[in-house]
Design an enzyme around this catalytic site. Structure first.
Site, PDB file in Angstrom:
ATOM      1  N   LYS A 288      39.783  40.491  59.696  1.00  0.00           N
ATOM      2  CA  LYS A 288      39.107  41.269  58.559  1.00  0.00           C
ATOM      3  C   LYS A 288      37.683  41.970  59.666  1.00  0.00           C
ATOM      4  CE  LYS A 288      37.452  42.027  54.162  1.00  0.00           C
ATOM      5  NZ  LYS A 288      37.139  41.313  52.297  1.00  0.00           N
ATOM      6  N   GLU A 377      40.581  33.141  38.504  1.00  0.00           N
ATOM      7  CA  GLU A 377      40.020  33.642  37.419  1.00  0.00           C
ATOM      8  C   GLU A 377      40.208  32.849  35.310  1.00  0.00           C
ATOM      9  OE1 GLU A 377      39.994  37.345  38.896  1.00  0.00           O
ATOM     10  OE2 GLU A 377      41.464  36.100  38.694  1.00  0.00           O
ATOM     11  N   ARG A 405      41.954  38.971  32.350  1.00  0.00           N
ATOM     12  CA  ARG A 405      43.104  38.265  33.257  1.00  0.00           C
ATOM     13  C   ARG A 405      42.567  36.824  32.577  1.00  0.00           C
ATOM     14  NH1 ARG A 405      43.645  39.160  39.333  1.00  0.00           N
ATOM     15  NH2 ARG A 405      45.554  39.605  39.095  1.00  0.00           N
TER      16      ARG A 405
END
Length: 643
Positions: A288, A377, A405
Site C-alpha cells: 500500500k 461490523e 450493516r
C-alpha cells in the site's frame, strides 16, 4: 487544479488505447499513472495509498480484459483511482471528491466501466458472482468477471459467505486477493496471519515460482495445457499447498502468491487465467502506497492524508492564530480513556477503524481492554453484546453508515436483551467528500424505532463527554451517542464530567413567535442563524433536544404551549428522524402548531464539503435564518391584516 499526464498516459483515454501499446511499454505506463495519482491527490486531496498499491494491477487488468464487457469490481472502491483514470476520466480526475465533481468511489451512474458501487467493503465477490451467474444463464460464456478485494475487505463475513457460495457455482469468476496487510490500519486476525504464513514460506514460494513459470508459459503447452497444470496442481496440493487449503476447501482454484507490482508477469498470468474455467483466486502481494516512500513507511497516515507537498512529503495544514476546537473523534478517544481509568468494566471495540474513530488512544493506553475486530461490523456488535452479558460496558464505535450493516445484531443481540452496549456512531449526518455511501443520514430514524434504546446526540464537546459519562452508569441498557465528522466548537473542551438525565433536553434561550428545536452539532448552525436574526429584531427561541429517544415531554409541552410556529433542524434524514418524532408527539397530544422540518431530504446526497451539502439540503445557518425570517414576517403580516 489540472495536472499534466506523462507522454504515454496522455495517449490513453480508454482501455482500447491502452491495448495499442506493447507489453514492454506497460512498466512506463505504470510509472506515469502512479506519478499522475501522486500529482493530483497532492493538490486536491483524497484517498492515496490504496490506489498506488494497485497501479500495476489496474493496468494489467484493463490491458488483458475486454472491459467493460468483461466486468471488474473493485473492493474497497478507494483502490480505483487508476481504474478511473484509464476509463475515460483522466481529464476530470482533478474534480475527484470535489463538490459536483466525480465520485471518489466506483459509481454505476458515472461510467459503464464502474460495474458496481463499492463505497463499503467486502461486497465484490457477492456482486461479481451474481454477474457471473447471470452471464452464464444468458449464454455469455466468453465474459470474464473479476473481483479485486483488498485493504482488509476479505476479513468481513460477507466475503466468506460469497466464497462459500461461489465454490459450488460453475461460474466464470476470478477473485484477486490484493494482499497488502492493511485496511486503513494494519489488518488483524487469523486470516492475516494465515496469508502471511503463505507469503513467507520458503519451501512454498519455491514451488510458487515454478507454478508461476508454468502459468506464464501456458499458451506454449498446446492442447494438453490444462491437463498438465491440473497434474501439477494436484501434486502441490498434496504436499506444499496445505497452506492454501482454506481456499481450496471452498473449491476455488488457488494461484499465487505473485508479485502484484510486476505488471508484465501479471498480464501474462491474467491472460492464462482467462482460459481456466470455474472459480479461481489469484493471490497478489502488494505494498500500500507503492512508489511514494513515506506512504510505504506509514501506510495508516497516508491512507487519506489531505493536501501535501509531493517532493518533501510535508502534509499541509493551516496554522491557526488561536486555539481550535478538537475533532469529535478525539474527544471520544480521550474521554473513553478517562472514563476507563475510573471504571474497570469499560472496554472499547471498533471494526477496523482504530485511527478513524480514535479508539487507537485506548488501544495504546489499555491494550487488553480495546479491540480492533477487523472489517466485521456484525461481529463487533455481537462481540460487544457478549462482553455486556458478563458485566462489561463496551463502547462500540462504528461509523454511522457502517452501523447499517449490523442492524439485526443491534436489534436482536443487544436491544432485545437490554444489554448495556454504548454505540458511539462517528461520522453521523453529512460526512463530506466520501459522498452518498458514507453519509450517516439514517441513524436517528433507524435507532429510535428500536425498543429499549436510548438515542442521543451532543451539540458540542462537553455534551459528548457528559453523554459518555451518563451511558456508563449502572443499568443504562442500549445507548446510542451519534456525532459528526470534524471539529466541534469548544477549544476549552475538557470540563468536569457530569451525568445528564436520560431524555432531558435544554432550553438555550427563550424567544417569541418561532421556536427552533435542534438535535446534535447542527444546533450550532441554528445558533449562528439566531444571532443573525437578533440583529434584525427577530428573536426565535432555541431548544437543544439532546435525546430523540426518549423524548423530553416536558420540554416539548413548553414548546407547543408557547409557540405556534416551530422549526426542527437535524443533520439526518427527514423521514423518521427527529422532526418526525416531534410531529408524532404533537399529534399524540393534540397540538396544532405549524411545524417546518429541516434536514436531509428523501434523496441521496452526493459528495462535497459539509457546509456545501448543508446548504444544498437547506439547513445551514443561512437557510435556517431564512426559514425563521419568512415565518416571523408572515406572522407580522397576518397580524396587520387582522387589525
Amino acid at each position: 487544479m489540472e495536472v499534466t499526464a506523462g507522454e504515454l498516459l496522455e495517449q490513453i483515454n480508454y482501455p482500447s488505447d491502452l491495448k495499442k501499446f506493447s507489453e514492454n511499454d506497460l512498466e512506463r505506463i505504470c510509472q506515469e499513472l502512479r506519478q499522475y495519482i501522486i500529482d493530483v491527490v497532492s493538490v486536491n486531496g483524497g484517498h492515496f495509498g490504496a490506489s498506488l498499491g494497485v497501479v500495476e494491477l489496474s493496468v494489467a487488468l484493463h490491458y488483458v480484459l475486454n472491459t467493460p464487457y468483461d466486468q471488474l469490481v473493485w473492493d474497497v472502491g478507494h483502490q480505483a483511482y487508476g481504474h478511473k483514470i484509464l476509463t475515460g476520466r483522466r481529464s476530470v480526475f482533478h474534480t475527484n471528491r470535489i463538490y459536483k465533481g466525480i465520485s471518489g468511489f466506483p459509481k454505476r451512474s458515472e461510467s459503464e466501466y464502474d460495474t458496481f458501487g463499492v463505497g463499503h467493503s467486502s461486497t465484490s465477490i457477492s456482486a461479481a458472482l451474481g454477474m457471473a451467474v447471470a452471464s452464464h444463464y444468458k449464454g455469455e460464456k466468453d465474459r470474464q468477471h473479476v473481483a479485486v478485494i483488498g485493504d482488509g475487505a476479505m476479513t468481513a463475513g460477507m466475503a466468506f459467505e460469497a466464497l462459500n457460495h461461489a465454490g459450488i457455482e460453475n461460474s466464470n469468476l476470478l477473485v484477486i486477493l490484493n494482499d497488502n496487510c492493511m485496511s486503513i490500519d494494519p489488518n488483524v486476525g487469523a486470516l492475516k496471519e494465515y496469508l502471511t504464513d503463505i507469503t513467507t514460506s520458503r519451501q512454498y514460494n519455491k514451488f510458487r515460482d515454478d507454478i508461476s513459470h508454468v502459468l506464464g508459459k501456458l499458451s506454449e503447452l498446446g492442447p494438453n495445457a490444462h491437463t498438465i497444470v491440473k497434474k501439477i496442481e494436484k501434486s502441490i496440493k498434496g504436499t506444499l499447498l496445505k497452506k492454501s487449503n482454506f481456499f481450496e476447501a471452498l473449491k476455488f482454484r488457488y494461484f499465487g502468491p505473485i508479485d502484484g507490482h510486476d505488471v508484465k508477469h501479471l498480464a501474462k498470468v491474467l491472460k492464462d487465467l482467462k482460459d481456466i474455467p470455474g472459480p479461481k483466486l489469484l493471490h497478489c502481494v502488494t505494498v500500500k502506497g507503492k512508489g511514494f516512500a513515506l506512504a510505504e513507511k506509514d501506510q495508516t497516515k497516508w491512507h487519506a492524508p489531505g493536501l501535501f507537498d509531493k517532493i518533501t512529503g510535508e502534509i499541509k495544514k493551516s496554522i491557526p492564530d488561536k486555539p481550535q476546537p478538537p475533532k469529535y473523534q478525539d474527544v471520544f478517544g480521550n474521554t473513553l480513556v478517562e472514563l476507563a481509568e475510573k471504571n474497570l468494566k469499560i472496554m472499547g471495540v471498533t471494526p477496523a477503524m482504530p485511527s478513524g474513530s480514535s479508539m487507537n488512544i485506548m488501544m495504546k493506553a489499555m491494550p487488553k481492554r480495546a479491540f480492533d475486530v477487523g472489517i466485521a461490523e456484525q461481529h463487533a456488535v455481537t462481540f460487544s453484546a457478549g462482553l455486556a452479558t458478563q458485566g462489561m460496558i463496551p463502547f462500540c464505535n462504528i461509523y454511522s453508515s457502517f452501523m447499517q450493516r449490523a442492524y439485526d445484531q443491534v436489534l436482536h443481540d443487544v436491544a432485545l436483551q437490554k444489554l448495556n452496549v454504548v454505540f458511539c456512531l462517528d461520522r453521523a449526518g453529512i460526512a463530506g467528500s466520501d459522498g452518498a455511501t458514507h453519509h450517516g443520514a439514517y441513524d436517528l430514524a433507524y435507532m429510535r424505532c428500536i425498543p429499549n434504546m436510548v438515542v442521543s446526540a451532543p451539540m458540542n464537546e462537553e455534551e459528548l463527554r457528559n453523554l459518555m459519562f451518563t451511558a456508563q452508569q449502572e443499568n443504562m441498557g442500549p445507548f446510542v451517542i451519534r456525532y459528526p465528522r470534524g471539529t466541534g466548537v469548544m477549544p476549552e473542551w475538557k470540563r468536569p464530567l457530569k451525568a445528564i438525565p436520560v431524555g432531558k433536553g435544554r432550553k438555550i434561550c427563550d424567544g417569541d413567535e418561532v421556536a427552533l428545536v435542534t438535535i446534535g452539532h447542527i444546533g450550532n448552525e441554528a445558533t449562528k442563524a439566531r444571532l443573525e436574526l437578533n440583529t434584525e429584531g427577530i428573536y426565535p427561541a432555541h431548544y437543544d433536544l439532546r435525546f430523540v429517544k426518549p423524548l423530553d415531554a416536558e420540554l416539548l409541552h413548553e414548546v407547543f404551549t408557547k409557540f405556534r410556529k416551530v422549526v426542527t433542524v437535524e443533520d439526518g434524514c427527514l423521514q423518521g428522524g427527529m422532526g418526525s418524532a416531534i410531529l408524532e408527539f404533537m399529534a399524540d397530544n393534540n397540538y396544532t402548531s405549524t411545524i417546518v422540518r429541516l434536514g436531509i431530504p428523501d434523496t441521496l446526497i452526493e459528495h462535497g464539503e459539509q457546509p456545501e451539502l448543508w446548504a444544498e439540503c437547506g439547513y445551514d445557518a443561512a437557510a435556517i435564518a431564512e426559514k425563521v425570517r419568512s415565518m416571523a414576517v408572515s406572522s407580522k403580516t397576518m397580524g396587520s391584516i387582522a387589525s
